[in-house]
Design a protein around this motif. Structure first.
Motif, PDB file in Angstrom:
ATOM      1  N   LYS A 121       6.206 -12.303  -0.511  1.00  0.00           N
ATOM      2  CA  LYS A 121       6.238 -12.267  -1.978  1.00  0.00           C
ATOM      3  C   LYS A 121       5.199 -13.336  -2.552  1.00  0.00           C
ATOM      4  O   LYS A 121       5.597 -14.341  -2.131  1.00  0.00           O
ATOM      5  CB  LYS A 121       7.504 -12.408  -2.548  1.00  0.00           C
ATOM      6  N   CYS A 169       0.543  -9.431  -6.619  1.00  0.00           N
ATOM      7  CA  CYS A 169       1.672  -8.416  -6.368  1.00  0.00           C
ATOM      8  C   CYS A 169       1.151  -6.912  -6.237  1.00  0.00           C
ATOM      9  O   CYS A 169       1.767  -6.330  -5.537  1.00  0.00           O
ATOM     10  CB  CYS A 169       2.540  -8.587  -7.674  1.00  0.00           C
ATOM     11  N   THR A 170       0.125  -6.695  -7.012  1.00  0.00           N
ATOM     12  CA  THR A 170      -0.549  -5.476  -6.538  1.00  0.00           C
ATOM     13  C   THR A 170      -0.735  -5.355  -5.074  1.00  0.00           C
ATOM     14  O   THR A 170      -0.573  -3.851  -4.535  1.00  0.00           O
ATOM     15  CB  THR A 170      -1.843  -5.098  -7.269  1.00  0.00           C
ATOM     16  N   THR A 172       0.700  -6.912  -2.431  1.00  0.00           N
ATOM     17  CA  THR A 172       1.778  -6.861  -1.604  1.00  0.00           C
ATOM     18  C   THR A 172       2.473  -5.544  -2.026  1.00  0.00           C
ATOM     19  O   THR A 172       2.947  -4.758  -1.007  1.00  0.00           O
ATOM     20  CB  THR A 172       2.568  -8.146  -1.746  1.00  0.00           C
ATOM     21  N   ASN A 173       2.510  -4.887  -3.123  1.00  0.00           N
ATOM     22  CA  ASN A 173       3.281  -3.840  -3.414  1.00  0.00           C
ATOM     23  C   ASN A 173       2.458  -2.663  -2.612  1.00  0.00           C
ATOM     24  O   ASN A 173       3.092  -1.711  -2.238  1.00  0.00           O
ATOM     25  CB  ASN A 173       3.382  -3.410  -4.935  1.00  0.00           C
ATOM     26  N   SER A 174       1.089  -2.337  -2.802  1.00  0.00           N
ATOM     27  CA  SER A 174       0.472  -1.695  -2.319  1.00  0.00           C
ATOM     28  C   SER A 174       0.657  -1.730  -0.628  1.00  0.00           C
ATOM     29  O   SER A 174       0.710  -0.563   0.132  1.00  0.00           O
ATOM     30  CB  SER A 174      -1.216  -1.439  -2.576  1.00  0.00           C
ATOM     31  N   HIS A 176       3.427  -2.640   0.783  1.00  0.00           N
ATOM     32  CA  HIS A 176       4.878  -2.046   0.968  1.00  0.00           C
ATOM     33  C   HIS A 176       4.943  -0.567   0.770  1.00  0.00           C
ATOM     34  O   HIS A 176       5.845  -0.168   1.460  1.00  0.00           O
ATOM     35  CB  HIS A 176       5.760  -2.843   0.163  1.00  0.00           C
ATOM     36  N   LEU A 177       4.102   0.047   0.101  1.00  0.00           N
ATOM     37  CA  LEU A 177       4.257   1.307  -0.082  1.00  0.00           C
ATOM     38  C   LEU A 177       3.527   2.085   1.090  1.00  0.00           C
ATOM     39  O   LEU A 177       3.691   3.425   1.236  1.00  0.00           O
ATOM     40  CB  LEU A 177       3.409   1.758  -1.372  1.00  0.00           C
TER      41      LEU A 177
END
Lengths: 190, 438
Positions: A121, A169-170, A172-174, A176-177
């Protein structure tokens, strides 16, 4: 496809630049060189040289006083030492990782690459020192106890950290998706 | 809120700051706590309901107190006050060096300052004389002060010379939701007397050494449970050995606060033998758990509980034994549930917060004065001390101006206000409900 978008935001001694090139997202913080600190660093070096050369030129034996003088001069030179940072940059390579770079005015470049799987994160953290409190952008890494400071030498204002944080964040979020990752349970604070 | 004493350290001052802060957050105010670092606990922490705590990395040097440096804390205090948009700085406890320095800096910068004194201090010994002089300095230019009992107010006014009109009396309270009596009433076949306190001189541990054997001798069906630790524990252990009271006096050692209630409800009577107390939250906790209290008549203790909930005695072994006898005779008429309900009405932290709010409002209404108008207030502290205090304030003012030049207030980034955590959760729930409706 070569695609370059550029945006520049100055604030005090820091200037934030953001550009994309060939799918890579680059965020840079430029730091203005401080003339006062350069002068102080030269003064420190001169002070050290004087203290070292004085017993040599006077052809005296090395006494306790001169050892103390040299030690004190080393401390002063160390305090006034200034390795000016030209810029610090964050290179975000989607699906690959993040590279943090420190570019010095001397030409030296320090780089550290963090693979995307290692990043848990990105955080904007409040750091408290005995004399001040400031915001810093850090990366929480898997299997490591210490946070990684994204901007290690400079303390840019939080409005410059926010777009970098959002971009991280974008990223790490991509990640995690994509394939599911089992998160480790958070350890409770003592 | 500024003090050297906050969680994870545990005590009356710490609880007071925590509960007061929580209730002020519920009233819609913004509260930030500033204290020194405890071990590895350094930096910013958020506790219940989003209460923000700054653990400033200044190491304690004596009895959890930060090293007094006078001016070195100015930069961090200034930074925190500006970035958090503070309007009132509330210091706690006369023994806290961080509190005194923060109040001094806040006053120099023109903020309103309030001070709460939690303890009674003497007048005669060297430590008290110096402490009182420091208190005089801090309270010479305070906006308002708070004391936890009328006795404490009298003590503070006499020690510091502050005008009594500036001192409010706002008592402590107890979390009655946490301290509830046992659902099952204890049998009176065996009387259990509970003592939970730090085993130190000022808490009357030496009195206990005299009282316990005598009570055990006079009342065969009485036994004691002693919780707490400290340098006087050895004396109590020796007393147990000397009078062979191992089966009648149980030593628990240090009791974590979360377990205090479970220990209290195992007893009928709570014994407090303090030699000095400004207020004594411990007897509130005991009364909330339905225990009858026997206490020394010292300080603010007589103001705390109604006469039918407490038996007072002089701090002498004979009188305390008499008081224990009286308490044992009163026991059949005591209903713990009724006592608990009465405590709920008498004491609540919400009431303390509302009363403290009035003090803050009064402080905000006080006029803002510049340095030249404030300096004469310090001259009243003494012929030499007054001049010294004036010099300290002038230097502090100059250092503040230097900091304003080197790091203007506009360059310090203000922390975004997210509001209390409960309000945040409610907002998130509301947004989710609205999204579901769409």
């Amino acid at each position: 496809m070569n695609q370059e978008q550029k945006c520049e935001v100055p604030c005090g001694i820091y200037t934030y630049e953001h550009h994309c090139r060939m799918g890579v997202d680059i965020h840079e913080i430029f730091v203005k060189k401080s003339r006062l600190r350069v002068v102080l660093s030269y003064i420190g070096i001169v002070f050290l040289l004087v203290n070292v050369s004085q017993p040599l030129l006077a052809k005296e034996s090395l006494s306790l006083g001169s050892v103390w003088n040299i030690t004190f001069a080393v401390l002063v030179a160390k305090c006034f030492q200034y390795k000016p940072v030209k810029k610090e940059s964050v290179v975000i390579m989607p699906a690959f990782g993040v590279q943090v770079e420190i570019h010095f005015w001397s030409g030296r470049v320090d780089r550290r690459f963090v693979p995307i799987g290692k990043i848990l994160k990105p955080l904007i953290n409040e750091c408290v020192t005995p004399v001040t409190c400031y915001w810093s952008l850090t990366l929480l890494l898997r299997d490591e106890e210490e946070l990684l400071l994204v901007f290690q030498k400079s303390r840019p204002p939080v409005k410059m950290l926010v777009p970098v944080w959002k971009a991280l964040c974008t990223l790490t979020n991509s990640e995690h998706l994509g394939p599911s990752i089992v998160d480790e349970p958070n350890s409770s604070e003592e | 809120m500024v003090s050297d004493f906050f969680f994870p350290n545990f005590g009356g001052v710490e609880s007071h700051i925590y509960y007061l802060s929580q209730c002020l957050l519920k009233l819609g105010h913004k509260v930030v706590v500033m204290t020194h670092a405890y071990g590895n606990r350094s930096g910013v922490r958020y506790v219940t309901n989003g209460l923000k705590v700054y653990y400033v990395p200044w190491r304690p040097f004596l009895m959890q107190n930060t090293l007094p440096t006078l001016f070195l804390t100015l930069p961090i205090v200034r930074t925190i006050i500006i970035r958090e948009k503070i309007s009132v700085v509330h210091g706690h406890q006369a023994f806290s060096t961080l509190c005194h320095e923060a109040l001094m800096h806040a006053r120099t910068m023109g903020y309103k300052v309030v001070f709460t004194d939690h303890s009674l201090y003497g007048f005669a010994d060297a430590g008290s004389i110096h402490m009182n002089k420091v208190l005089q300095f801090t309270l010479a230019d305070i906006d308002q002060a708070i004391c936890v009992s009328h006795t404490s107010k009298e003590n503070t006014v006499l020690r510091s010379g502050i005008a009594p009109e500036k001192v409010f009396m706002v008592p402590n309270a107890v979390d009655t939701a946490m301290f509830t009596p046992s659902p099952k009433r204890l049998s009176c076949d065996e009387i259990v007397i509970v003592v939970i306190s730090r085993l130190v001189y000022r808490k009357g541990a030496d009195l206990l050494v005299e009282v316990i054997p005598e009570v055990c001798r006079l009342f065969p069906k009485v036994r004691f449970i002693i919780g707490g630790d400290g340098p006087k524990r050895v004396r109590l252990e020796e007393m147990r050995e000397k009078f062979s009271l191992q089966d009648r006096v149980e030593m628990l050692g240090a009791v974590p606060h979360a377990q205090v209630r479970s220990r209290l409800i195992s007893g009928h009577i709570f014994l407090n033998s303090s030699l000095t107390e400004a207020f004594c939250i411990a007897i509130l906790e005991a009364a909330s758990c339905g225990l009858l209290t026997v206490s020394t008549r010292v300080g603010g203790v007589p103001e705390v509980l109604p006469d039918d909930m407490i038996v007072l005695a002089e701090p002498a072994p004979e009188d305390m034994v008499r008081a224990v006898k009286k308490a044992i005779d009163m026991l059949p008429g005591i209903d713990p549930q009724v006592m608990h309900l009465r405590m709920k009405k008498l004491y609540s932290w919400d009431d303390v917060a509302k009363r403290t709010e009035i003090v803050y409002d009064r402080a905000m209404q006080s006029s803002t004065t510049n340095l030249l108008d404030r300096l004469p207030r310090y001259l009243t502290c003494g012929s030499w001390a007054g001049r010294l205090f004036c010099i300290v304030m002038i230097i502090n003012y100059l250092l503040w101006r230097l900091l304003e030049f080197l790091q203007p207030a506009e360059d310090i980034e203000v922390v975004p206000d997210i509001g209390p955590l409960q309000a945040q959760i409610q907002r998130d729930d509301l947004c989710e409900a609205q999204e579901n409706q769409i």
